[in-house]
Design a protein around this motif. Structure first.
Motif, PDB file in Angstrom:
ATOM      1  N   THR A  55       0.871  -1.161   0.000  1.00 26.79           N
ATOM      2  CA  THR A  55       0.000   0.000   0.000  1.00 26.79           C
ATOM      3  C   THR A  55       0.915   1.219   0.000  1.00 26.79           C
ATOM      4  O   THR A  55       2.012   1.186   0.566  1.00 26.79           O
ATOM      5  CB  THR A  55      -0.922   0.033   1.237  1.00 26.79           C
ATOM      6  OG1 THR A  55      -0.119   0.010   2.414  1.00 26.79           O
ATOM      7  CG2 THR A  55      -1.867  -1.153   1.244  1.00 26.79           C
ATOM      8  N   ALA A  56       0.471   2.265  -0.667  1.00 28.80           N
ATOM      9  CA  ALA A  56       1.324   3.443  -0.797  1.00 28.80           C
ATOM     10  C   ALA A  56       0.516   4.718  -0.621  1.00 28.80           C
ATOM     11  O   ALA A  56      -0.687   4.759  -0.889  1.00 28.80           O
ATOM     12  CB  ALA A  56       2.009   3.447  -2.153  1.00 28.80           C
ATOM     13  N   ILE A 158      14.798   2.694   3.032  1.00 35.80           N
ATOM     14  CA  ILE A 158      14.158   1.379   3.075  1.00 35.80           C
ATOM     15  C   ILE A 158      14.434   0.802   4.458  1.00 35.80           C
ATOM     16  O   ILE A 158      15.587   0.635   4.844  1.00 35.80           O
ATOM     17  CB  ILE A 158      14.718   0.442   1.992  1.00 35.80           C
ATOM     18  CG1 ILE A 158      14.494   1.033   0.601  1.00 35.80           C
ATOM     19  CG2 ILE A 158      14.070  -0.942   2.112  1.00 35.80           C
ATOM     20  CD1 ILE A 158      15.222   0.293  -0.498  1.00 35.80           C
ATOM     21  N   GLU A 159      13.372   0.523   5.187  1.00 31.40           N
ATOM     22  CA  GLU A 159      13.519  -0.008   6.545  1.00 31.40           C
ATOM     23  C   GLU A 159      12.901  -1.398   6.627  1.00 31.40           C
ATOM     24  O   GLU A 159      11.745  -1.599   6.263  1.00 31.40           O
ATOM     25  CB  GLU A 159      12.843   0.915   7.559  1.00 31.40           C
ATOM     26  CG  GLU A 159      13.051   0.477   8.982  1.00 31.40           C
ATOM     27  CD  GLU A 159      12.494   1.455  10.001  1.00 31.40           C
ATOM     28  OE1 GLU A 159      12.540   1.128  11.195  1.00 31.40           O
ATOM     29  OE2 GLU A 159      12.008   2.535   9.617  1.00 31.40           O
ATOM     30  N   THR A 165       7.587  -7.518   6.449  1.00 36.20           N
ATOM     31  CA  THR A 165       7.259  -6.112   6.228  1.00 36.20           C
ATOM     32  C   THR A 165       8.517  -5.265   6.097  1.00 36.20           C
ATOM     33  O   THR A 165       9.441  -5.393   6.893  1.00 36.20           O
ATOM     34  CB  THR A 165       6.439  -5.550   7.417  1.00 36.20           C
ATOM     35  OG1 THR A 165       5.361  -6.432   7.697  1.00 36.20           O
ATOM     36  CG2 THR A 165       5.913  -4.160   7.112  1.00 36.20           C
ATOM     37  N   HIS A 166       8.506  -4.427   5.078  1.00 32.11           N
ATOM     38  CA  HIS A 166       9.502  -3.355   5.007  1.00 32.11           C
ATOM     39  C   HIS A 166       8.829  -2.127   4.398  1.00 32.11           C
ATOM     40  O   HIS A 166       7.773  -2.224   3.782  1.00 32.11           O
ATOM     41  CB  HIS A 166      10.774  -3.765   4.249  1.00 32.11           C
ATOM     42  CG  HIS A 166      10.592  -4.185   2.839  1.00 32.11           C
ATOM     43  ND1 HIS A 166      10.280  -5.469   2.461  1.00 32.11           N
ATOM     44  CD2 HIS A 166      10.692  -3.494   1.689  1.00 32.11           C
ATOM     45  CE1 HIS A 166      10.200  -5.553   1.155  1.00 32.11           C
ATOM     46  NE2 HIS A 166      10.441  -4.368   0.658  1.00 32.11           N
ATOM     47  N   THR A 167       9.410  -0.973   4.661  1.00 34.17           N
ATOM     48  CA  THR A 167       8.853   0.280   4.165  1.00 34.17           C
ATOM     49  C   THR A 167       9.889   0.997   3.307  1.00 34.17           C
ATOM     50  O   THR A 167      11.095   0.815   3.487  1.00 34.17           O
ATOM     51  CB  THR A 167       8.439   1.222   5.308  1.00 34.17           C
ATOM     52  OG1 THR A 167       9.595   1.561   6.075  1.00 34.17           O
ATOM     53  CG2 THR A 167       7.400   0.585   6.206  1.00 34.17           C
ATOM     54  N   ILE A 186       5.715   3.711   1.135  1.00 34.25           N
ATOM     55  CA  ILE A 186       5.229   2.415   0.651  1.00 34.25           C
ATOM     56  C   ILE A 186       5.455   1.392   1.760  1.00 34.25           C
ATOM     57  O   ILE A 186       6.541   1.296   2.314  1.00 34.25           O
ATOM     58  CB  ILE A 186       5.994   1.986  -0.624  1.00 34.25           C
ATOM     59  CG1 ILE A 186       5.820   3.032  -1.728  1.00 34.25           C
ATOM     60  CG2 ILE A 186       5.529   0.613  -1.085  1.00 34.25           C
ATOM     61  CD1 ILE A 186       6.687   2.797  -2.931  1.00 34.25           C
ATOM     62  N   VAL A 187       4.416   0.641   2.088  1.00 35.96           N
ATOM     63  CA  VAL A 187       4.503  -0.416   3.109  1.00 35.96           C
ATOM     64  C   VAL A 187       4.173  -1.741   2.456  1.00 35.96           C
ATOM     65  O   VAL A 187       3.169  -1.883   1.793  1.00 35.96           O
ATOM     66  CB  VAL A 187       3.519  -0.166   4.280  1.00 35.96           C
ATOM     67  CG1 VAL A 187       3.612  -1.275   5.307  1.00 35.96           C
ATOM     68  CG2 VAL A 187       3.765   1.186   4.904  1.00 35.96           C
TER      69      VAL A 187
END
Length: 187
Positions: A55-56, A158-159, A165-167, A186-187
């Motif tokens: 989702t963004a 980028i985490e 899950t990363h964002t 962005i997730v």
């Protein structure tokens, strides 16, 4: 480096016996193999590999609510684990496709990234680093503002939150601004 690779390959094909006996060529080959070998820094990209739904939020106009959309991404290692290939699709207000590469440059000691998509004609490149905890990649680059044609400084983070899950959060400093603005999440 590409020119050197081509020269070396030509030498090896034309005279492999001479190349094996020439110590200077052996040193060149050894250096090229070392510089081109995937290693521990490449493996730190492993959590990004997979097929993802995302989702963004896109803040196209400052002060206005974000545009929200969903999409799919497939990230796979290519070329012997040297790069992650990103294939991304979404519907946005219109169909969207994007393609990226993320890798680690053994010579520059930096992560590198490139991105192209169906909404631009620019190949976007950036260089990055990884935090000490091994969970946050930060990339810096520049791109052109389509309205002013001036340079925008970029920072993409980028985490890795967990194995599922990363964002990715994108920040930009537009012409005439001193402070960066969050433009996408962005997730």
């Amino acid at each position: 480096m590409q020119k050197l690779s081509l020269i070396l390959l030509t030498l090896l094909i034309n005279n492999s016996a001479q190349a094996q006996n020439d110590p200077s060529l052996s040193k060149i080959m050894e250096a090229m193999q070392k510089a081109g070998a995937p290693g521990s820094m490449h493996r730190k990209l492993n959590p990004l590999v997979g097929e993802w739904s995302y989702t963004a939020k896109l803040w196209a106009v400052p002060g206005q609510p974000p545009i929200t959309f969903k999409g799919k991404a497939k990230h796979t290692f290519i070329l012997g684990g040297r790069y992650i290939q990103q294939d991304v699709e979404s519907s946005l207000p219109m169909p969207f496709k994007g393609f990226g590469l993320i890798g680690y440059d053994n010579l520059k000691k930096k992560y590198t990234a490139m991105w192209v998509d169906s909404m631009t004609t620019t190949i976007f490149t950036s260089k990055g680093s990884l935090d000490k905890g091994g969970k946050v990649f930060t990339f810096h680059g520049v791109e052109s503002d389509p309205l002013t044609k001036k340079t925008i400084k970029t920072r993409d983070v980028i985490e890795i939150k967990d194995k599922d899950t990363h964002t990715m959060t994108a920040y930009r400093i537009k012409p005439g601004q001193k402070k960066e603005t969050k433009v996408m999440e962005i997730v």
